[in-house]
Design a protein around this motif. Sequence first.
Motif, PDB file in Angstrom:
ATOM      1  N   GLY A   1       0.863  -1.185   0.157  1.00 45.32           N
ATOM      2  CA  GLY A   1      -0.179   0.087  -0.185  1.00 45.32           C
ATOM      3  C   GLY A   1       1.152   1.376  -0.193  1.00 45.32           C
ATOM      4  O   GLY A   1       2.346   1.488   0.123  1.00 45.32           O
ATOM      5  N   ASN A   2       0.579   2.247  -0.421  1.00 44.54           N
ATOM      6  CA  ASN A   2       0.860   3.750  -0.392  1.00 44.54           C
ATOM      7  C   ASN A   2       0.533   4.318   1.082  1.00 44.54           C
ATOM      8  O   ASN A   2       1.259   5.544   1.373  1.00 44.54           O
ATOM      9  N   ASN A   3       0.322   3.581   2.053  1.00 45.39           N
ATOM     10  CA  ASN A   3       0.362   4.863   3.678  1.00 45.39           C
ATOM     11  C   ASN A   3       1.373   4.514   4.126  1.00 45.39           C
ATOM     12  O   ASN A   3       2.227   4.042   3.962  1.00 45.39           O
ATOM     13  N   PRO A   4       1.615   5.183   4.823  1.00 43.04           N
ATOM     14  CA  PRO A   4       2.479   5.635   6.115  1.00 43.04           C
ATOM     15  C   PRO A   4       2.834   4.453   6.640  1.00 43.04           C
ATOM     16  O   PRO A   4       1.462   3.955   7.108  1.00 43.04           O
ATOM     17  N   PRO A   5       4.022   3.846   7.245  1.00 45.48           N
ATOM     18  CA  PRO A   5       3.934   2.940   7.628  1.00 45.48           C
ATOM     19  C   PRO A   5       3.762   2.967   9.406  1.00 45.48           C
ATOM     20  O   PRO A   5       4.049   3.952   9.767  1.00 45.48           O
ATOM     21  N   LEU A   6       2.798   2.492   9.511  1.00 48.02           N
ATOM     22  CA  LEU A   6       2.363   2.270  11.274  1.00 48.02           C
ATOM     23  C   LEU A   6       3.948   1.898  12.281  1.00 48.02           C
ATOM     24  O   LEU A   6       4.341   1.493  11.588  1.00 48.02           O
ATOM     25  N   SER A   7       4.178   2.722  12.920  1.00 47.33           N
ATOM     26  CA  SER A   7       4.864   2.721  14.470  1.00 47.33           C
ATOM     27  C   SER A   7       4.875   1.981  15.101  1.00 47.33           C
ATOM     28  O   SER A   7       3.816   0.763  15.006  1.00 47.33           O
ATOM     29  N   TRP A   8       6.363   0.721  15.850  1.00 49.64           N
ATOM     30  CA  TRP A   8       5.987  -0.925  16.524  1.00 49.64           C
ATOM     31  C   TRP A   8       4.362  -0.320  17.576  1.00 49.64           C
ATOM     32  O   TRP A   8       3.866  -1.710  17.548  1.00 49.64           O
ATOM     33  N   LYS A   9       4.498   0.690  17.986  1.00 45.17           N
ATOM     34  CA  LYS A   9       3.707   1.069  19.694  1.00 45.17           C
ATOM     35  C   LYS A   9       2.308   0.725  18.807  1.00 45.17           C
ATOM     36  O   LYS A   9       1.546  -0.380  19.594  1.00 45.17           O
ATOM     37  N   GLN A  10       2.161   1.204  17.839  1.00 42.15           N
ATOM     38  CA  GLN A  10       0.367   0.671  16.902  1.00 42.15           C
ATOM     39  C   GLN A  10       0.745  -0.359  16.214  1.00 42.15           C
ATOM     40  O   GLN A  10      -0.718  -0.703  16.869  1.00 42.15           O
ATOM     41  N   ARG A  11       1.412  -0.949  16.001  1.00 41.17           N
ATOM     42  CA  ARG A  11       1.275  -2.567  15.861  1.00 41.17           C
ATOM     43  C   ARG A  11       1.052  -3.481  16.788  1.00 41.17           C
ATOM     44  O   ARG A  11      -0.133  -4.125  16.448  1.00 41.17           O
ATOM     45  N   LEU A  12       1.856  -2.832  17.624  1.00 45.32           N
ATOM     46  CA  LEU A  12       1.579  -4.135  18.702  1.00 45.32           C
ATOM     47  C   LEU A  12       0.002  -3.892  19.630  1.00 45.32           C
ATOM     48  O   LEU A  12      -0.236  -5.112  19.772  1.00 45.32           O
ATOM     49  N   GLU A  13      -0.388  -2.715  19.358  1.00 42.57           N
ATOM     50  CA  GLU A  13      -1.338  -2.322  19.982  1.00 42.57           C
ATOM     51  C   GLU A  13      -2.281  -2.905  18.791  1.00 42.57           C
ATOM     52  O   GLU A  13      -3.504  -3.908  19.458  1.00 42.57           O
ATOM     53  N   ILE A  14      -2.501  -3.215  18.138  1.00 41.70           N
ATOM     54  CA  ILE A  14      -2.916  -3.563  16.569  1.00 41.70           C
ATOM     55  C   ILE A  14      -3.216  -5.116  17.019  1.00 41.70           C
ATOM     56  O   ILE A  14      -4.040  -5.558  16.793  1.00 41.70           O
ATOM     57  N   CYS A  15      -2.235  -5.823  17.448  1.00 40.29           N
ATOM     58  CA  CYS A  15      -2.082  -7.181  17.973  1.00 40.29           C
ATOM     59  C   CYS A  15      -2.263  -7.159  18.830  1.00 40.29           C
ATOM     60  O   CYS A  15      -3.696  -8.704  18.815  1.00 40.29           O
ATOM     61  N   ILE A  16      -3.000  -6.967  19.448  1.00 39.20           N
ATOM     62  CA  ILE A  16      -2.858  -7.571  21.082  1.00 39.20           C
ATOM     63  C   ILE A  16      -5.267  -7.219  21.382  1.00 39.20           C
ATOM     64  O   ILE A  16      -6.048  -8.069  21.322  1.00 39.20           O
ATOM     65  N   GLY A  17      -5.235  -6.186  20.098  1.00 41.52           N
ATOM     66  CA  GLY A  17      -6.551  -5.660  20.063  1.00 41.52           C
ATOM     67  C   GLY A  17      -7.686  -7.180  19.907  1.00 41.52           C
ATOM     68  O   GLY A  17      -8.171  -7.831  19.469  1.00 41.52           O
ATOM     69  N   ALA A  18      -6.475  -7.672  18.059  1.00 44.33           N
ATOM     70  CA  ALA A  18      -7.030  -9.070  17.424  1.00 44.33           C
ATOM     71  C   ALA A  18      -7.005 -10.140  18.535  1.00 44.33           C
ATOM     72  O   ALA A  18      -7.733 -11.127  18.037  1.00 44.33           O
ATOM     73  N   ALA A  19      -6.133 -10.302  19.270  1.00 44.49           N
ATOM     74  CA  ALA A  19      -5.961 -11.384  19.720  1.00 44.49           C
ATOM     75  C   ALA A  19      -7.215 -11.669  20.867  1.00 44.49           C
ATOM     76  O   ALA A  19      -7.567 -11.873  20.997  1.00 44.49           O
ATOM     77  N   ARG A  20      -8.179 -10.079  21.399  1.00 46.77           N
ATOM     78  CA  ARG A  20      -8.602  -9.747  22.253  1.00 46.77           C
ATOM     79  C   ARG A  20      -9.479 -10.732  21.417  1.00 46.77           C
ATOM     80  O   ARG A  20     -10.671 -11.443  22.021  1.00 46.77           O
TER      81      ARG A  20
END
Length: 868
Positions: free
Chosen positions: A624-643
Amino acid sequence: MKDELRSHLWFHLVCICLASSIIRILGKSSGIDSESYVIACGSSSRGTDSDGRVWWPDSKFLASPANSVPAAAQFQDPSLPSTVPYMSARVFTAQSSYKFSVPSRTRLWLRLHFYPSAYSDLDPSNAYFAVTANEFALMNNFSASITAQALTQAYIIREFSLTPVGSGDLNITFTPSTAHDGAYAFVNGIEIIRMPDMFEQATMVGFSDQAVPVDGSSLQTLYRLNVGGQYIPPTNDSGLTRTWYDDTPYLFGAAAGVTSAADKNVRVQYSPDVPEYIAPLDVYSTARTMGPDPKVNQNYNLTWVFQIDVNFTYIVRFHFLDFLLGKVNQRVFDIFVNNQTAQASADVIAWSGSEGAPVYKDFATYVSNGAGDEQLWVALHPSVSMKPEYYDAILNGLEIFKMNDSNGNLAGPNPVPSQMLVHAEAEAAKKFAPSGPSSTGQVIGGIAGGVLGFAIVVSVCLFVRHRRNEANGTESRVGKWLPLYGSSRASTTTTTSKSTISGKSSGTSSHLSSLAGGLCRHFSLFEIKHATKNFDESQVIGVGGFGKVYKGMIDGGSTAVAIKRSNPSSEQGVHEFQTEIEMLSKLRHKHLVSLIGFCEEDGEMILVYDYMANGTLREHMYKGNNPPLSWKQRLEICIGAARGLHYLHTGAKYTIIHRDVKTTNILLDERWVAKVSDFGLSKTGPNLNQTHVSTVVKGSFGYLDPEYFRRQQLTEKSDVYSFGVVLFEALCGRPALNPSLPKEQVSLADWARHCHRKGNLEHIIDPHIKGQVSSECYRKFAETAEKCLADRGLDRPSMGDVLWNLEFALQLQENPDDAADLAAEREGHDVPRSMFGTDEGTAVSGGEIQHDSNPNAVFSQLVNPSGR
């Protein structure tokens, strides 16, 4: 006197005939007659390659010699097949053309050879250029250096089949790019070969009554495979000098079937419908079949995966010859192209009429932008409904061609090299660069050649080892270069009838209607069309296996929704449509995408969801052409998906196994909250008296649990495995499966585990987040992801454990001091309240939504297991 005159005339006649014969022989051997040209660009004299073919100088064909110079490569890569034509080149500093006289109204093969090396003082990385052949754009902003690096090849061959030329002249124009300072163009070899007209029309996949005319189009050859056989050199190909490659690198997973060769007594019988030039004898003399076990064959697809460019139509040509069976209905199978049925109930003997007669079939498929990975999947599966004598499939050869678009364009983007490979080459060049500038190119080239040669040797060794392990019935835990995954895009259940919706059969429609009345909304087709502007293409926000996804506005334009519409002409997706409604209408959770309603009028299957403003997780890491996510954003997204996944496994009335966990099924709302989506493949899990659910293997390439694939036994640990791949995607910023990488790196799961065990996983971390990840957080996150990918499901953590570890990793990232208290709570078996709030999850029972009043209600089934 008359006798002398007669003798004199005969002598002159013999001389003329002899001279004519010599001229014809020289013309054909030189490769510069009206039939073909074989040109070594930049060379001053003719040369012979390793196959014995003669290549001739190019100077007489240059239309504008002033804009070009001949050049010699400064380094010879050891993997080059021959010095001719690759060690000489024609370099263009401005637009310049070759002009060839060719037979009019004749289709031609055009092959361009490129060896991106240092020529004079030119940097190979500055070679960006376009190539056109008459009115057709073959390449645009092409970089041979980037392409060779991405494909880990020393040289590149591009082959095109050009539509018949009307004027009798073929102009091949090279134009340096204006977008790059110091750009230049170059070419090492040009072949122009007259070819028979072997293209007519191809059946459009998904539209059996529509055919795509091919004879008026130009094509680029992307893949030409001798399926089940070995490499076939140009000298063994019916005078057309085509190269046929082994299909093994493109096979998906360990389910590679078996190969066989025709008995010497079997005679291939070419015919006017299938002349010898369609494919050489060696192609039809070997084949790949699924294997001897009918039960195993019914539970997997024989699948190949190919990288392609989006927004083009592709012609897929299948070559068949059944030299093992000789009767109709002994071997009947279905052919799938990109999860669509290209041919149902294919019977080679019925097509060909006899055992030794070859046959080929052409299919066309259009790959649009936004369809996910730029890949084309080809799969075969036994036609169970036909009840053949043997549940098996067979294929002898496969070719894939890209058609020009309506603007006469065939050019695609340059491939993207592996960041790890780029980094490794840069480090090697820096480490070994000599002080003398004149030898820099040679040393770097030598290093690249050595690395490439070593990679080839290692790949061959791994392949031999892999095959030996398969033959011995054992499995190596390391060194696998192709993953043990199954097929989802070419599903084994793709022939469900549409009659199960819209009231055309008893039960289903009324069931969905009653469900909608209580739990989700039933939209009319008029409402859906109004919301999507009559399914206007401008409203498309994505394309998946089920169909296109549109952004729509409902309720007077006050509410944005995502509307997923099944392909109306497809007979696939009915079961997924029903499952999605039945699953999501009973579930409400902060981290699950909410189903608003559905529509089932006039044969349509349409689902309406909450609109996720930020799209998929994958779009924000790559593709994609979107700006890359920060590490904290990625970690929080992974936590949400895991929930969300943990709720499915333990919080609902029954265990629900998602079965298709991947980064495209993790959506992000306007506040970047992660929500798990796409429940079309979901399955109710085992009860207390069961350890697993036996089911046909489904899922997505790159994410599928290998234990599930081998045993067809589904558990919630299969979701854990898939989520482990997602975690490594978040860490490494690369796809789960990338066939363009070196073979040992194709599977992210295998490669990440290998790197983690070797202690060098940090080398493949996404460069965008390097420096953002604390060492303690990195260790915990990587350890969690690696455990998710354990070979045995029993050795994997539960989703609850994964969730806890991810929250612990977040604490280590944000506040390492508080992490010790969280670890102490874990040891005391206290469930962290921050994981689950009262607004997190709801479940539906008896048609009514029940909200969880207990913040720890997700564990209620462990206390009172009667619900399972």
